[in-house]
Design a protein around this motif. Sequence first.
Motif, short mmCIF file in Angstrom:
data_model
loop_
_atom_site.label_atom_id
_atom_site.label_comp_id
_atom_site.label_asym_id
_atom_site.label_seq_id
_atom_site.Cartn_x
_atom_site.Cartn_y
_atom_site.Cartn_z
N GLN A 281 0.82 -1.20 0.00
CA GLN A 281 0.00 0.00 0.00
C GLN A 281 0.86 1.26 0.00
O GLN A 281 1.96 1.28 0.55
CB GLN A 281 -0.95 0.00 1.20
N ILE A 282 0.30 2.29 -0.65
CA ILE A 282 1.00 3.57 -0.79
C ILE A 282 0.55 4.51 0.32
O ILE A 282 -0.63 4.81 0.44
CB ILE A 282 0.71 4.19 -2.17
N SER A 283 1.49 4.97 1.12
CA SER A 283 1.14 5.88 2.23
C SER A 283 1.90 7.19 2.14
O SER A 283 1.86 8.00 3.07
CB SER A 283 1.45 5.19 3.57
N THR A 284 2.57 7.43 1.02
CA THR A 284 3.34 8.66 0.83
C THR A 284 2.40 9.87 0.78
O THR A 284 1.33 9.79 0.16
CB THR A 284 4.15 8.58 -0.48
N PRO A 285 2.75 10.98 1.39
CA PRO A 285 1.91 12.19 1.33
C PRO A 285 1.61 12.59 -0.11
O PRO A 285 2.44 12.43 -1.01
CB PRO A 285 2.76 13.24 2.05
N HIS A 286 0.42 13.15 -0.31
CA HIS A 286 -0.06 13.48 -1.65
C HIS A 286 0.87 14.44 -2.37
O HIS A 286 1.15 14.27 -3.57
CB HIS A 286 -1.47 14.06 -1.57
N ASP A 287 1.35 15.46 -1.67
CA ASP A 287 2.19 16.46 -2.34
C ASP A 287 3.52 15.86 -2.80
O ASP A 287 4.05 16.24 -3.85
CB ASP A 287 2.44 17.66 -1.42
N VAL A 288 4.04 14.88 -2.06
CA VAL A 288 5.28 14.21 -2.47
C VAL A 288 5.03 13.37 -3.72
O VAL A 288 5.81 13.39 -4.67
CB VAL A 288 5.83 13.33 -1.33
N MET A 289 3.91 12.64 -3.72
CA MET A 289 3.59 11.83 -4.89
C MET A 289 3.36 12.69 -6.13
O MET A 289 3.71 12.30 -7.24
CB MET A 289 2.37 10.97 -4.62
N GLU A 290 2.75 13.84 -5.95
CA GLU A 290 2.52 14.75 -7.08
C GLU A 290 3.85 15.14 -7.72
O GLU A 290 3.98 15.19 -8.95
CB GLU A 290 1.77 16.00 -6.62
N GLU A 291 4.85 15.43 -6.88
CA GLU A 291 6.17 15.79 -7.42
C GLU A 291 6.81 14.59 -8.12
O GLU A 291 7.37 14.73 -9.21
CB GLU A 291 7.07 16.28 -6.30
N TRP A 292 6.69 13.42 -7.52
CA TRP A 292 7.24 12.22 -8.16
C TRP A 292 6.61 11.98 -9.54
O TRP A 292 7.30 11.67 -10.50
CB TRP A 292 6.98 10.99 -7.28
N GLN A 293 5.29 12.13 -9.63
CA GLN A 293 4.58 11.84 -10.87
C GLN A 293 4.96 12.80 -11.99
O GLN A 293 4.76 12.50 -13.16
CB GLN A 293 3.07 11.88 -10.63
#
Length: 312
Positions: A281-293
């Motif tokens: 499961q993915i538990s990374t904060p949304h803002d971090v994932m947005e930057e990754w994407q």
Amino acid sequence: MEQEDFTEMEPPPSPKPSFVRNVNLAAMDEDYLYHLALDTKHNDLKDMFRDVKFVCFGGSPGRMKAFAFYMVKQLKYKITAGQTLEDISKGSDRYVLYKVGPVLSVSHGMGIPSLSILMHEILKLLNHAGCDPGEVMFFRLGTSGGLGLEPGTVVISEAAVDGLLRPYMEVATLGMVIQHPAFLCPELNKELLEVSKSVGCQSVLGKTMCTYDFYEGQARLDGAFCEYTEEDKRNFLKRAHARGIANIEMESLCFAAMCHRTGVKSAVLCVTLLDRLQGDQISTPHDVMEEWQCRPQRIIAEFIRKKLGITD
């Protein structure tokens, strides 16, 4: 019984580039690209798309819309005052399609069936537009689960394999199973790896496992069904990792196979959102994932800028 290792197979030579390989198309009075809401009778496809050089695919409509507006800035593209980018396929609710100069940004939905439909129609669109298949490049930009990689790493796929680790896509055609190789362009990958360094995105070359399912097909323990143990899952993922599999997603097999059939240069860049060897499961904060994407987009944008000779 030990599973045969297909991961070191040599890629067959790519054919001479051609968007379509279907003699039936020449006999058609009209071609309706149903899922794009375009056709050859009511749309001047040559006028609309003949300058296309780069086609960028991604799963999410919202992400590919955002990428189109990002490319407006990156290409210094001039939009007439009072106007904005428009979804060219707005007459359909299946996909979105935006054009920024020589760049198409298009969503493909989730999974091989959805991508396959779009690929057929994009290839026919470019053929009707009179684009040169030797001068157009295809890119899939997406997200994935990594294997043994730090989350946020971009995997540039050397080849795609199926859930049995075989580097080809099987298609049932006329009651027969046809196998299409799913290799990608090594020269293009090397260029993209260098570009990724220049924009500061951690990237690696590796093979990508493409599955037909998000849960059982990817050995997850958190689906509605699970008839294997955590040890079974861990052993499978470790075996895949040992054979060069760097990440897992759901579209690369079809993308690589269809591009290889056309001979069109193509690449798959997917950022990893988690290390599947550590969990499901993915538990990374949304803002971090947005930057990754955004990392695959940044790499491709810089690659396109270099090809077009655009500097700041």
